[in-house]
Design a protein around this motif. Structure first.
Motif: not given
Length: 227
Positions: A117, A120-121, A134, A137-138, A141
């Protein structure tokens, strides 16, 4: 397939759902035992997006849970009201949930997923509204996974429903805006996971194996042999 256990997971289970949030479902099923002996193996997972649900065959779910896969494992730690189908074998599986846990697997799986995660950020352009949503959301999580990992390590219990969901939501927004803000959280989780905890060094697969054999016996249909 025969569903043994299923329930609502994801944002609803975490306490993070809002109006319009998807409702995710996860379940364990058993195929007829005779289908395991043919040339073609039956599907080990059934996934759909309308509705959003993932069903794992009993053996596959057990393999995932024995390495402390966060997504699969939460099924046996749900609040009671979130179970939608629960057979006697499903209740037995819930009763075995401690057998799947081990210190190294919790550390590896939960930190691994949280790290995904975080990566991805770091690659998202949050100037785009859809991408910002999005990213948030990452980030949520990431925070959830770290808190659950530490909780498992220190108490031996997985708290699926977050104690302070709004705090996690707000923290997720800040991390989405500035991913570096997650670095102290990752470091603190690693520090706590490096300390002695309550989890065993290895899982206990023997009761799990016994359960799976009972599943196979319960789903065995004998066919008469051709003369």
């Amino acid at each position: 397939m025969r569903v043994l256990l299923s329930g609502v997971v994801g944002s609803t289970a975490y306490g993070l759902a809002r109006a319009g949030s998807d409702v995710d479902r996860l379940g364990v099923f058993a195929v007829p035992t005779q289908e395991l002996h043919g040339l073609q193996r039956p599907a080990e997972s059934v996934v759909s997006t309308a509705p959003d649900r993932t069903w794992h065959e009993a053996a596959k779910w057990c393999r995932l849970a024995l390495v402390c896969n966060p997504t699969a494992g939460e099924l046996v730690w749900l609040p009671e009201e979130l179970y939608e189908e629960r057979t006697s074998l499903g209740s037995e599986l819930i009763g075995l949930r401690q057998c799947f846990l081990s210190a190294g697997a919790v550390r590896s799986a939960y930190l691994g997923y949280a790290g995904q995660q975080f990566r991805k950020l770091q690659t998202r352009d949050t100037a785009v509204p859809e991408t910002r949503a999005r990213a948030a959301k990452h980030a949520r999580h990431l925070v959830r996974l770290l808190e659950q990992a530490v909780g498992l390590h220190e108490t031996g219990e997985l708290r699926v429903r977050l104690a302070e969901p709004e705090r996690v939501r707000e923290l997720g927004e800040r991390i989405a805006e500035r991913p570096q803000a997650a670095e102290p959280l990752l470091a603190e989780a690693e520090r706590r996971l490096d300390r002695p905890g309550v989890l065993p060094h290895a899982p206990d697969p023997r009761p799990v194996e016994d359960w799976l054999r009972r599943v196979r016996l319960a789903n065995l249909t004998q066919q008469p042999c051709a003369s």
